[in-house]
Design an enzyme around this catalytic site. Structure first.
Site, PDB file in Angstrom:
ATOM      1  N   MET A   1       4.550  19.925   1.870  1.00 33.07           N
ATOM      2  CA  MET A   1       3.282  19.320   1.415  1.00 33.07           C
ATOM      3  C   MET A   1       2.115  19.961   2.156  1.00 33.07           C
ATOM      4  O   MET A   1       2.191  20.171   3.368  1.00 33.07           O
ATOM      5  CB  MET A   1       3.284  17.821   1.721  1.00 33.07           C
ATOM      6  CG  MET A   1       4.469  17.088   1.151  1.00 33.07           C
ATOM      7  SD  MET A   1       4.415  15.356   1.634  1.00 33.07           S
ATOM      8  CE  MET A   1       5.973  14.793   0.944  1.00 33.07           C
TER       9      MET A   1
ATOM     10  N   MET B   1       9.526  13.587 -11.075  1.00 33.24           N
ATOM     11  CA  MET B   1       9.101  12.724  -9.959  1.00 33.24           C
ATOM     12  C   MET B   1       9.122  11.268 -10.421  1.00 33.24           C
ATOM     13  O   MET B   1       8.505  10.917 -11.424  1.00 33.24           O
ATOM     14  CB  MET B   1       7.683  13.093  -9.495  1.00 33.24           C
ATOM     15  CG  MET B   1       7.560  14.409  -8.754  1.00 33.24           C
ATOM     16  SD  MET B   1       8.671  14.595  -7.339  1.00 33.24           S
ATOM     17  CE  MET B   1       8.199  13.200  -6.300  1.00 33.24           C
TER      18      MET B   1
ATOM     19  N   HIS C   1      11.190  21.879  -2.461  1.00 30.50           N
ATOM     20  CA  HIS C   1      10.240  21.250  -3.383  1.00 30.50           C
ATOM     21  C   HIS C   1       8.833  21.476  -2.852  1.00 30.50           C
ATOM     22  O   HIS C   1       8.439  20.871  -1.851  1.00 30.50           O
ATOM     23  CB  HIS C   1      10.596  19.751  -3.463  1.00 30.50           C
ATOM     24  CG  HIS C   1       9.662  18.925  -4.278  1.00 30.50           C
ATOM     25  ND1 HIS C   1       9.665  17.539  -4.229  1.00 30.50           N
ATOM     26  CD2 HIS C   1       8.683  19.258  -5.169  1.00 30.50           C
ATOM     27  CE1 HIS C   1       8.751  17.069  -5.058  1.00 30.50           C
ATOM     28  NE2 HIS C   1       8.129  18.091  -5.627  1.00 30.50           N
TER      29      HIS C   1
ATOM     30  N   ASP D   1      11.004  19.100   1.461  1.00 27.73           N
ATOM     31  CA  ASP D   1       9.697  18.783   0.874  1.00 27.73           C
ATOM     32  C   ASP D   1       8.561  19.442   1.648  1.00 27.73           C
ATOM     33  O   ASP D   1       8.321  19.105   2.806  1.00 27.73           O
ATOM     34  CB  ASP D   1       9.479  17.266   0.907  1.00 27.73           C
ATOM     35  CG  ASP D   1      10.336  16.546  -0.113  1.00 27.73           C
ATOM     36  OD1 ASP D   1      10.283  16.912  -1.295  1.00 27.73           O
ATOM     37  OD2 ASP D   1      11.066  15.612   0.286  1.00 27.73           O
TER      38      ASP D   1
ATOM     39  N   GLY E   1       7.687   9.565   1.457  1.00 25.21           N
ATOM     40  CA  GLY E   1       8.992   8.968   1.240  1.00 25.21           C
ATOM     41  C   GLY E   1       8.841   7.455   1.194  1.00 25.21           C
ATOM     42  O   GLY E   1       7.781   6.911   1.525  1.00 25.21           O
ATOM     43  N   GLY E   2       9.881   6.777   0.765  1.00 24.72           N
ATOM     44  CA  GLY E   2       9.920   5.314   0.847  1.00 24.72           C
ATOM     45  C   GLY E   2       9.095   4.559  -0.171  1.00 24.72           C
ATOM     46  O   GLY E   2       8.762   3.393   0.047  1.00 24.72           O
TER      47      GLY E   2
ATOM     48  N   SER F   1      16.915  14.175   1.156  1.00 18.98           N
ATOM     49  CA  SER F   1      15.612  14.717   1.532  1.00 18.98           C
ATOM     50  C   SER F   1      15.418  14.651   3.045  1.00 18.98           C
ATOM     51  O   SER F   1      15.366  13.568   3.629  1.00 18.98           O
ATOM     52  CB  SER F   1      14.495  13.931   0.837  1.00 18.98           C
ATOM     53  OG  SER F   1      13.264  14.313   1.388  1.00 18.98           O
TER      54      SER F   1
ATOM     55  N   ASP G   1      13.519  12.542  -8.163  1.00 17.98           N
ATOM     56  CA  ASP G   1      13.086  12.457  -6.766  1.00 17.98           C
ATOM     57  C   ASP G   1      12.119  11.295  -6.557  1.00 17.98           C
ATOM     58  O   ASP G   1      11.049  11.264  -7.165  1.00 17.98           O
ATOM     59  CB  ASP G   1      12.400  13.804  -6.436  1.00 17.98           C
ATOM     60  CG  ASP G   1      11.973  13.934  -4.998  1.00 17.98           C
ATOM     61  OD1 ASP G   1      12.309  13.060  -4.181  1.00 17.98           O
ATOM     62  OD2 ASP G   1      11.293  14.934  -4.692  1.00 17.98           O
ATOM     63  N   GLY G   2      12.518  10.346  -5.697  1.00 17.02           N
ATOM     64  CA  GLY G   2      11.639   9.249  -5.325  1.00 17.02           C
ATOM     65  C   GLY G   2      12.230   7.891  -5.647  1.00 17.02           C
ATOM     66  O   GLY G   2      12.566   7.605  -6.793  1.00 17.02           O
ATOM     67  N   GLY G   3      12.402   7.080  -4.606  1.00 15.06           N
ATOM     68  CA  GLY G   3      12.878   5.712  -4.822  1.00 15.06           C
ATOM     69  C   GLY G   3      14.308   5.613  -5.307  1.00 15.06           C
ATOM     70  O   GLY G   3      14.695   4.630  -5.942  1.00 15.06           O
TER      71      GLY G   3
ATOM     72  N   GLY H   1      15.887  10.142   0.144  1.00 15.77           N
ATOM     73  CA  GLY H   1      15.388  10.309   1.504  1.00 15.77           C
ATOM     74  C   GLY H   1      15.588   9.068   2.328  1.00 15.77           C
ATOM     75  O   GLY H   1      16.567   8.922   3.070  1.00 15.77           O
ATOM     76  N   SER H   2      14.673   8.108   2.180  1.00 15.19           N
ATOM     77  CA  SER H   2      14.717   6.912   3.026  1.00 15.19           C
ATOM     78  C   SER H   2      16.003   6.105   2.810  1.00 15.19           C
ATOM     79  O   SER H   2      16.536   5.531   3.767  1.00 15.19           O
ATOM     80  CB  SER H   2      13.484   6.042   2.792  1.00 15.19           C
ATOM     81  OG  SER H   2      13.313   5.801   1.429  1.00 15.19           O
TER      82      SER H   2
ATOM     83  N   MET I   1       5.099  20.949  -2.837  1.00 10.93           N
ATOM     84  CA  MET I   1       3.973  20.130  -3.288  1.00 10.93           C
ATOM     85  C   MET I   1       2.725  20.774  -2.712  1.00 10.93           C
ATOM     86  O   MET I   1       2.065  20.232  -1.828  1.00 10.93           O
ATOM     87  CB  MET I   1       4.168  18.687  -2.800  1.00 10.93           C
ATOM     88  CG  MET I   1       5.253  17.962  -3.591  1.00 10.93           C
ATOM     89  SD  MET I   1       5.921  16.550  -2.710  1.00 10.93           S
ATOM     90  CE  MET I   1       7.190  17.378  -1.768  1.00 10.93           C
TER      91      MET I   1
ATOM     92  N   GLY J   1       4.174  12.825  -2.213  1.00 15.12           N
ATOM     93  CA  GLY J   1       3.376  12.760  -0.990  1.00 15.12           C
ATOM     94  C   GLY J   1       4.052  11.999   0.133  1.00 15.12           C
ATOM     95  O   GLY J   1       3.854  12.322   1.297  1.00 15.12           O
TER      96      GLY J   1
ATOM     97  N   HIS K   1      17.400  18.782   0.352  1.00 13.96           N
ATOM     98  CA  HIS K   1      16.092  18.722  -0.311  1.00 13.96           C
ATOM     99  C   HIS K   1      15.005  18.850   0.755  1.00 13.96           C
ATOM    100  O   HIS K   1      14.947  18.064   1.703  1.00 13.96           O
ATOM    101  CB  HIS K   1      15.956  17.414  -1.083  1.00 13.96           C
ATOM    102  CG  HIS K   1      14.732  17.356  -1.940  1.00 13.96           C
ATOM    103  ND1 HIS K   1      14.651  17.984  -3.170  1.00 13.96           N
ATOM    104  CD2 HIS K   1      13.522  16.772  -1.742  1.00 13.96           C
ATOM    105  CE1 HIS K   1      13.453  17.770  -3.693  1.00 13.96           C
ATOM    106  NE2 HIS K   1      12.741  17.034  -2.841  1.00 13.96           N
TER     107      HIS K   1
HETATM  108  C1  DX5 Z   1       8.099  12.575  -2.143  1.00 15.31           C
HETATM  109  C2  DX5 Z   1       9.158  13.618  -1.878  1.00 15.31           C
HETATM  110  C3  DX5 Z   1      10.510  13.059  -1.863  1.00 15.31           C
HETATM  111  C4  DX5 Z   1      10.781  12.024  -0.807  1.00 15.31           C
HETATM  112  C5  DX5 Z   1      11.692  11.009  -1.418  1.00 15.31           C
HETATM  113  O1  DX5 Z   1       6.901  13.177  -2.366  1.00 15.31           O
HETATM  114  O2  DX5 Z   1       9.126  14.635  -2.848  1.00 15.31           O
HETATM  115  O3  DX5 Z   1      11.522  14.068  -1.842  1.00 15.31           O
HETATM  116  O4  DX5 Z   1      11.354  12.529   0.362  1.00 15.31           O
HETATM  117  O5  DX5 Z   1      11.812   9.963  -0.556  1.00 15.31           O
HETATM  118  P1  DX5 Z   1      12.515   8.596  -0.949  1.00 15.31           P
HETATM  119  O6  DX5 Z   1      13.900   8.924  -1.358  1.00 15.31           O
HETATM  120  O7  DX5 Z   1      12.396   7.829   0.309  1.00 15.31           O
HETATM  121  O8  DX5 Z   1      11.701   8.016  -2.078  1.00 15.31           O
HETATM  122 ZN    ZN Z   2      10.868  16.050  -3.042  1.00 14.70          ZN
END
Ligand code: DX5
Ligand code: ZN
Length: 217
Positions: A37, A137, A66, A35, A144-145, A8, A175-177, A197-198, A68, A142, A33
């Site tokens: 928003m 999700m 993606h 994102d 990352g991290g 991401s 996606d996420g964590g 992402g993170s 949002m 919303g 990826h």
């Molecule tokens: C969150 C995004 C993710 C985000 C994931 O709303 O859709 O794609 O970048 O970040 P990590 O991998 O840090 O949870």
């Molecule tokens: Zn995403």
């Protein structure tokens, strides 16, 4: 099929976006990826068309976008124009989801639907055959991290069962964590695409981290 990795870019260094795009190009990652928003569907604003265009200019792998955002129908053609290859909308943001999915496909992109952590996967039963991708999700969208929500594993298992029963080629993306531990559990449950992402960008060697995620058997 081997699983895919979609780093991401939300967690990249936007002042060095070309450098980070090249890092992904030369890594074992499969997609980018991206994102988007809008500050309405989610409580954060990320970036829009000019940034996606800049990423596309250098990226040598597909853009997995993606959205949002509320009312995504309004912008589908514009996302195609700036280079989206896969376009994912949120179930919760689309009143006429079937129409939205057809619009994405008619525009020449692969179509995905994302579901928030509280949205039951059973709501996808009558649309899954039309989807190239289901994005589950594993955090509230919303930021990352955030911390991985454990119930996601059971959702992956349920979607996998639905896909096998309906005999569709739909991919499951989470996606996420995502990190090495959660990735193993997710892959065992049937996940096809891992977004990270993170975990990638905050690591000392992002390319090596991508390779580690890719190498999980
Ligand atoms: C969150 C995004 C993710 C985000 C994931 O709303 O859709 O794609 O970048 O970040 P990590 O991998 O840090 O949870
Ligand atoms: Zn995403």
């Amino acid at each position: 099929m081997d699983h895919l990795i979609s780093p991401s870019v939300l967690s990249c260094d936007f002042a060095n976006i070309q450098r980070d795009v090249e890092m992904i190009n030369t890594s074992t990652a499969d997609w980018f990826h991206v994102d988007v928003m809008d500050g309405i569907f989610v409580p954060n604003i990320s970036f829009g068309f000019p940034v996606i265009e800049a990423i596309k200019k250098h990226a040598t792998k597909p853009l997995d976008v993606h959205l949002m955002i509320s009312n995504p129908d309004k912008y589908i053609l514009e996302f195609k124009k700036v280079g989206a290859d896969i376009l994912t909308v949120h179930y919760e943001a689309c009143i006429h989801l079937h129409r939205t999915i057809q619009l994405i496909k008619e525009s020449g992109m692969k179509a995905g639907v994302a579901i928030n952590p509280h949205t039951p996967v059973s709501l996808l039963e009558d649309i899954i055959e039309d989807l190239d991708l289901v994005l589950i999700m594993s955090v509230n969208p919303g930021y990352g991290g955030q911390k991985f929500i454990k119930n996601t594993i059971s959702k992956v298992l349920q979607v996998k069962k639905m896909i096998l029963e309906k005999n569709t080629k739909t991919l499951i993306e989470v996606d996420g964590g995502v990190n090495l531990e959660t990735a193993i559990e997710l892959l065992n449950a049937g996940t096809d695409v891992l977004v990270a992402g993170s975990f990638v960008f905050n690591s000392e060697n992002p390319q090596e981290t991508i390779s580690k995620l890719k190498a999980i058997k």
